[in-house]
Design a protein around this motif. Structure first.
Motif, mmCIF file in Angstrom:
data_model
loop_
_atom_site.group_PDB
_atom_site.id
_atom_site.type_symbol
_atom_site.label_atom_id
_atom_site.label_comp_id
_atom_site.label_asym_id
_atom_site.label_seq_id
_atom_site.Cartn_x
_atom_site.Cartn_y
_atom_site.Cartn_z
ATOM 1 N N VAL A 119 0.825 -1.205 0.000
ATOM 2 C CA VAL A 119 0.000 0.000 0.000
ATOM 3 C C VAL A 119 0.860 1.256 0.000
ATOM 4 N N LEU A 120 1.855 1.293 0.878
ATOM 5 C CA LEU A 120 2.632 2.505 1.073
ATOM 6 C C LEU A 120 3.894 2.575 0.234
ATOM 7 N N GLY A 121 4.364 1.470 -0.264
ATOM 8 C CA GLY A 121 5.601 1.473 -1.028
ATOM 9 C C GLY A 121 6.805 1.205 -0.142
ATOM 10 N N ARG A 122 7.961 1.132 -0.761
ATOM 11 C CA ARG A 122 9.184 0.790 -0.027
ATOM 12 C C ARG A 122 9.584 1.854 0.971
ATOM 13 N N GLY A 123 9.211 3.102 0.750
ATOM 14 C CA GLY A 123 9.569 4.165 1.673
ATOM 15 C C GLY A 123 8.747 4.159 2.943
#
Length: 127
Positions: free
Chosen positions: A108-112
């Motif tokens: 959902v949020l990505g790798r960051g």
């Protein structure tokens, strides 16, 4: 020689049988290695220090500071509980659940780990 140990590694299990070494054996090896921190070779000074460390350890044992009544290692005055120390199956389940939750969050949020990061597929997210 002026060099000092940063770490002492002890073998807690027998290499062939993988059975735990006796606590007393491990402790005596630790005292030996501690003496090596001060005297690198097996000189008379080394053996004198090793004997002094052994006398100190024996004094702790006599006062019950190191082991409890069943000769089990103490941790900050409390006997280690094998039921709560190093739990097997519940810990594996908890670790798996945490890893799966991190994976869902990353989708959902990505790798960051924040909205606007890079998604798991490499595309921008939320921007």
């Amino acid at each position: 020689d002026g060099s000092r140990a940063l770490r002492i590694a002890l073998r807690l299990r027998s290499p062939r049988t993988h059975k735990l070494q006796r606590f007393e054996t491990v402790m005596r090896v630790l005292l030996h290695e501690m003496a090596h921190i001060v005297h690198s070779n097996h000189s008379a000074h080394f053996y004198e220090l090793m004997e002094e460390l052994g006398r100190q350890y024996d004094g702790y044992l006599a006062r019950g500071v190191v082991l409890d009544a069943q000769n089990m290692p103490m941790a900050e005055g409390n006997r280690l509980d094998p039921k709560t120390h190093n739990p097997r199956l519940p810990a594996k389940r908890a670790a798996l659940a945490a890893a799966e939750a991190r994976q869902r969050k990353a989708r959902v949020l990505g790798r960051g780990g924040a909205v606007g990061g890079v998604g798991a597929d490499g595309d921008s997210v939320g921007g």
